[in-house]
Structures are given as C-alpha cells and as structure tokens.
Design a protein around this motif. Structure first.
Motif, PDB file in Angstrom:
ATOM      1  N   HIS A 173       0.786  -1.282  -0.090  1.00  0.00           N
ATOM      2  CA  HIS A 173      -0.107  -0.105  -0.022  1.00  0.00           C
ATOM      3  C   HIS A 173       0.876   1.303   0.139  1.00  0.00           C
ATOM      4  O   HIS A 173       1.952   1.254   0.609  1.00  0.00           O
ATOM      5  N   LYS A 174       0.452   2.293  -0.755  1.00  0.00           N
ATOM      6  CA  LYS A 174       1.333   3.788  -0.785  1.00  0.00           C
ATOM      7  C   LYS A 174       1.118   4.284   0.478  1.00  0.00           C
ATOM      8  O   LYS A 174      -0.108   4.461   1.163  1.00  0.00           O
ATOM      9  N   ALA A 175       1.915   5.160   1.038  1.00  0.00           N
ATOM     10  CA  ALA A 175       1.797   5.898   2.122  1.00  0.00           C
ATOM     11  C   ALA A 175       0.570   7.187   2.087  1.00  0.00           C
ATOM     12  O   ALA A 175       0.324   7.455   0.971  1.00  0.00           O
ATOM     13  N   GLN A 176       0.039   7.118   3.234  1.00  0.00           N
ATOM     14  CA  GLN A 176      -1.276   8.190   3.159  1.00  0.00           C
ATOM     15  C   GLN A 176      -0.340   9.452   2.793  1.00  0.00           C
ATOM     16  O   GLN A 176       0.879  10.289   3.133  1.00  0.00           O
ATOM     17  N   GLY A 177      -1.110  10.370   2.032  1.00  0.00           N
ATOM     18  CA  GLY A 177      -0.748  11.639   1.501  1.00  0.00           C
ATOM     19  C   GLY A 177      -0.159  11.475  -0.021  1.00  0.00           C
ATOM     20  O   GLY A 177       0.017  12.558  -0.336  1.00  0.00           O
ATOM     21  N   GLU A 232      -4.191   8.299  -2.411  1.00  0.00           N
ATOM     22  CA  GLU A 232      -5.525   9.108  -2.453  1.00  0.00           C
ATOM     23  C   GLU A 232      -6.482   8.740  -3.543  1.00  0.00           C
ATOM     24  O   GLU A 232      -7.719   8.583  -3.241  1.00  0.00           O
ATOM     25  N   LEU A 233      -6.094   8.624  -4.693  1.00  0.00           N
ATOM     26  CA  LEU A 233      -7.054   8.211  -5.937  1.00  0.00           C
ATOM     27  C   LEU A 233      -7.383   6.793  -5.700  1.00  0.00           C
ATOM     28  O   LEU A 233      -8.770   6.497  -6.138  1.00  0.00           O
ATOM     29  N   GLN A 242      -7.415   3.788   6.356  1.00  0.00           N
ATOM     30  CA  GLN A 242      -7.239   2.961   7.524  1.00  0.00           C
ATOM     31  C   GLN A 242      -7.998   1.637   7.137  1.00  0.00           C
ATOM     32  O   GLN A 242      -7.782   0.635   7.813  1.00  0.00           O
ATOM     33  N   ASP A 243      -8.809   1.612   6.172  1.00  0.00           N
ATOM     34  CA  ASP A 243      -9.543   0.452   5.931  1.00  0.00           C
ATOM     35  C   ASP A 243      -8.628  -0.704   5.103  1.00  0.00           C
ATOM     36  O   ASP A 243      -9.030  -1.697   5.297  1.00  0.00           O
ATOM     37  N   ILE A 301       2.901  -3.856   3.799  1.00  0.00           N
ATOM     38  CA  ILE A 301       3.938  -3.474   3.471  1.00  0.00           C
ATOM     39  C   ILE A 301       3.572  -1.742   3.084  1.00  0.00           C
ATOM     40  O   ILE A 301       2.515  -1.671   2.240  1.00  0.00           O
ATOM     41  N   ILE A 302       4.018  -0.647   3.799  1.00  0.00           N
ATOM     42  CA  ILE A 302       3.618   0.419   3.256  1.00  0.00           C
ATOM     43  C   ILE A 302       5.015   1.136   2.255  1.00  0.00           C
ATOM     44  O   ILE A 302       6.087   1.081   2.970  1.00  0.00           O
ATOM     45  N   ILE A 303       4.803   1.712   1.409  1.00  0.00           N
ATOM     46  CA  ILE A 303       5.972   2.437   0.461  1.00  0.00           C
ATOM     47  C   ILE A 303       5.633   3.852   0.163  1.00  0.00           C
ATOM     48  O   ILE A 303       4.291   4.142   0.341  1.00  0.00           O
ATOM     49  N   GLY A 304       6.679   4.531  -0.518  1.00  0.00           N
ATOM     50  CA  GLY A 304       6.536   5.885  -0.836  1.00  0.00           C
ATOM     51  C   GLY A 304       6.159   5.923  -2.354  1.00  0.00           C
ATOM     52  O   GLY A 304       5.280   5.924  -2.869  1.00  0.00           O
ATOM     53  N   ASP A 305       7.431   5.547  -2.965  1.00  0.00           N
ATOM     54  CA  ASP A 305       7.407   6.018  -4.409  1.00  0.00           C
ATOM     55  C   ASP A 305       7.013   4.615  -5.168  1.00  0.00           C
ATOM     56  O   ASP A 305       6.988   3.536  -4.871  1.00  0.00           O
ATOM     57  N   ASN A 306       6.821   4.944  -6.545  1.00  0.00           N
ATOM     58  CA  ASN A 306       6.553   3.866  -7.510  1.00  0.00           C
ATOM     59  C   ASN A 306       7.710   2.780  -7.593  1.00  0.00           C
ATOM     60  O   ASN A 306       7.331   1.411  -7.637  1.00  0.00           O
ATOM     61  N   GLU A 307       8.820   3.351  -7.454  1.00  0.00           N
ATOM     62  CA  GLU A 307       9.868   2.126  -7.525  1.00  0.00           C
ATOM     63  C   GLU A 307       9.892   1.227  -6.293  1.00  0.00           C
ATOM     64  O   GLU A 307      10.172  -0.065  -6.511  1.00  0.00           O
TER      65      GLU A 307
END
Length: 268
Positions: A141-145, A150-151, A161-162, A167-173
C-alpha cells in the motif's frame, strides 16, 4: 604603468565574473512525475547550458506545499488540484493512470471490483480461492498523503485505515521492487512506471480491473477508470525562468521522452 593596469584588469575579471550567471530552478514533489521531469531537465540543460534544474521527490503533497511556501520554484503533482489549492497555477505535462500490479508468478489476469476490496481489506489473505494457488497474499500500500493512494482509495470508496497492508511504500519504484521480489504480493502504482518496469523484465504483471487492461493505450483513449494528469504547479507566475522550463516541458520537443517513459503527451 601598463603592468599595473593589466594586473588591475585581471583582478577585476576574477573578482567580478560575467553578469551572465547560471540560473537554478528547484522542482519538488510527486515521485511519479519526477523521473519524467528529470529527463526533460537534461534536454533543457543541453538546450540552455546556463540553467541547472534540481529535481527532488517527496510526493505530491510536498510539491503542493513547497510551491505554496515558495521553497520550490515548481511543484510536481500527479493529480488534479483540490479546491483549497486553486491559488496555484497548474500545467499538465502528461497523463497517466493507476494500475494494479502483482508478482509475475501469480496466475491472475483480471480482478473484479469486489475482489480488489476483499484483498485490500484483508478479507481474503490467500490466493487459493482466486487463482487456485496456495500462496499468502502480501498487500503493498502507498503511504498516506501520496496522490496514488488518495486516488486508489477514492476509486474504491475506502478510507485509508480500511486497507489491511503488510507493506507501506513511498514511491513507485519501492512498490515495484516489493511486488517483484515477494511471491504473492499485490499493489498499485503508476501505469507508466509499471509498463516501463515490465519492459525491463521486472517480475511484475499488470492486472486487469473489471476486464480493463491498465495500459498507456487505455490512458490515451480514456478507457480506464483511474486516470490522472501529471502537473507542474507554480504560485508565482512572474518567474520567467520557471515559465520557460514549463513551456519547454509541455512542448512537442519532449513528447518522445513522455512516450519513452510510457506516459501520454498532453493535448496542446
């Protein structure tokens, strides 16, 4: 006397360089837009050697914030602007979409809307009932913000939060790296970034959503449900250097770069 004059002339040249100094522009924000802007910046610097373009990531939220505060000349935002952000002027340099990606060894071609919800909410934790493979599902999952998350949650009518993510990641890579290296992993990233990675042999596959293939072609035709503009934003429209770079980034001179990175050029 002539020697004294010559020495003084040399001193003046060394201490007071030409008024034609290099122009530096700071561009910050979306990790989706950043690789495209970095490639465009290289060509811009070749064309205009007196310019230096500094590109930093940090997400669309940073691009908005830095542009608002004036800590960056240009912000990068991989979505449309919200109502409260309308003080910024936006310029679309490409179009993209958000696509589901799974590890290449997962025998999955298509997921329904409800299957995606079940997977990302943690109601289905193994691929067995979906693909017949007894393999645990790892949700990336991508990080909040981040505009991508968001999309994604907006499309599936979720709250951040649902999502039951491992794993939480930042960028596409980071998303592509995790999904390609973890058997059973699934996530979502920029379609352009995913297509580019797949062409390079990365161990991912783009997964259809309700029968619709996430692809650059689908983005170009508008035939995909999660689409977005890739924007450059500025607050101060009196900065001629920023406007010069933005004009170049939207010109046909860089459409080959846009296509090379599997994005869709803007209609200008």
């Amino acid at each position: 006397m002539r020697l004294f004059t010559l020495i003084n002339c040399l001193w003046l040249v060394s201490c007071f360089p030409s008024a034609k100094s290099s122009q530096s522009l700071n561009v910050t924000g979306s990790s989706t837009v950043a690789p495209l802007v970095a490639e465009i910046a290289k060509r811009f610097e070749e064309r205009y050697p007196d310019y230096k373009i500094n590109v930093q990531t940090g997400g669309s939220s940073r691009g908005i914030s830095d542009a608002m505060k004036g800590t960056a000349d240009i912000g990068m935002v991989s979505r449309a602007l919200h109502q409260q952000e309308q003080a910024l002027k936006h310029y679309t340099i490409a179009s993209d979409g958000i696509g589901l990606i799974a590890h290449r060894d997962i025998n999955i071609e298509d997921l329904s809307h409800n299957q995606v919800l079940a997977i990302f909410q943690g109601k289905v934790k193994n691929w067995l009932p979906i693909t017949g493979q007894n393999q645990a599902i790892t949700v990336v999952h991508k990080a909040q913000g981040r505009s991508t998350s968001e999309l994604f949650i907006k499309h599936f009518k979720l709250k951040y939060q649902d999502v039951d993510a491992q794993i939480i990641i930042g960028d596409n890579e980071q998303g592509i790296k995790n999904v390609s290296s973890i058997p059973g992993a699934i996530g979502y990233v920029s379609i352009g970034a995913a297509e580019h990675a797949a062409k390079q042999g990365r161990a991912i596959r783009l997964v259809k959503l309700e029968g619709l293939q996430p692809s650059t072609k689908a983005v170009a035709s508008g035939n995909y449900p999660i689409l977005r503009p890739l924007n450059l934003v500025i607050k101060d429209q009196s900065n001629p250097d920023a406007l010069k770079f933005i004009k170049f980034a939207r010109s046909q001179e860089v459409f080959d770069i846009v296509r090379k990175l599997d994005f869709v050029p803007p209609k200008i």
